[in-house]
Design a protein around this motif. Structure first.
Motif: not given
Lengths: 203, 203
Positions: A33-52
């Motif tokens: 998606f590109g670095y800018d377009a990727t959020s920590m929330g998206m990463l958490a979702e992909r990992l199946g963990i919470s954003k915190s």
């Protein structure tokens, strides 16, 4: 990838969610998606963990990027510190460096792919580009040394030759398929054969 | 770029805002921000026209992309239709094709850069990637023909050789600076020299 059926509450302490896993997933997302377009929330979702929970593993998105680019650059730089880059004629050292760069690229392929696709202006990206330019310079120096010792044709400019050498090697991140019938070893040999001996027969 | 001091109302009919200008500005934005991250509103802003005025020149964002990729691909494909790609030994035809591809790349550089950076899954992008693969195949066929006639070394696989040939040429979009002291003609000659004759001296 974690199974999506695991309840959110059970995920936090799951084994496997170490920094390396977060890094791997993040690099895939940054590349897609590109670095800018990727959020920590998206990463958490992909990992199946919470954003915190993701902040238990990495301090920030930019630190993930810094770590990812360092994972790509460290082995590429290490090529120049290996004994093969320091002993023997310059032409042999150059050959060693190109060959080892191909090996390092295959070994850290997703990270090198990310490195090559980045063109941003963040401090972290600029620092990585600076380290890439240093690799260009070191290869150009080897080309020059090999020309001076008479083992490489002297009619081509070292700087552009270094850029083309990396261009050929780096193209592997764009088209090479590990599952194909063309092995990594063959890729390495074909590059060396094309660039040093040329496509025309040597009689 | 239009001067920003011109009042909005006066802009609509300004000369220079033809489709080519919209295309040029769009290609710069797509390359800088990515196709997905670029909106028609952003393009209108960069052009200094209203969002509705931009639709006087192009029907949609995807049509701009289609036009931009076609602008890159058409001259790259035309290389294979030129007389030099059809007469003489296969090795000369291959040399002609590589040399002409470098020329086409320089001529349409922003468009080719966009083409090479795209990796999306839209129909337009997939069609462009399909056309790129066709170029790979045609070069691989020329490599094979040159090997069969004995004018190219026969120990390398035509497919990967074609990919590496394009990898070397395409790297120009990443590092070549037109304002530098290394001319386009020298770039062309260095590529041909490296890939066909090789970096080692021929005695």
């Amino acid at each position: 990838m974690p199974p999506t059926s695991i309840p959110a509450g059970a995920r936090r302490g799951r084994p496997g969610y170490d920094q390396a896993t977060v890094l791997k997933i993040a690099v895939e997302a940054f590349t897609e998606f590109g670095y800018d377009a990727t959020s920590m929330g998206m990463l958490a979702e992909r990992l199946g963990i919470s954003k915190s929970a993701i902040y238990h593993h990495v301090p920030s998105k930019v630190e993930i990027l810094r770590l990812a680019l360092d994972t790509a650059l460290t082995p590429l730089e290490a090529v120049f510190d290996a004994p093969g880059a320091h002993s023997g004629p310059a032409v042999e050292r150059l050959r060693f460096v190109i060959r080892s760069t191909v090996v390092a690229l295959f070994d850290r392929r997703p990270y090198v792919t990310l490195l090559l696709r980045l063109r941003g202006n963040t401090e972290v990206e600029l620092a990585a580009m600076q380290r890439r330019r240093q690799l260009d310079r070191r290869v150009a120096e080897l080309v020059k040394a090999a020309q001076d010792e008479g083992s490489l044709r002297a009619d081509l400019e070292p700087g552009p030759v270094a850029r083309f050498l990396f261009g050929t090697v780096n193209s592997l991140t764009e088209w090479y398929r590990p599952e194909g019938r063309f092995s990594q070893r063959e890729a390495e040999q074909t590059i060396i054969a094309m660039l040093f001996d040329g496509l025309l027969p040597r009689r």
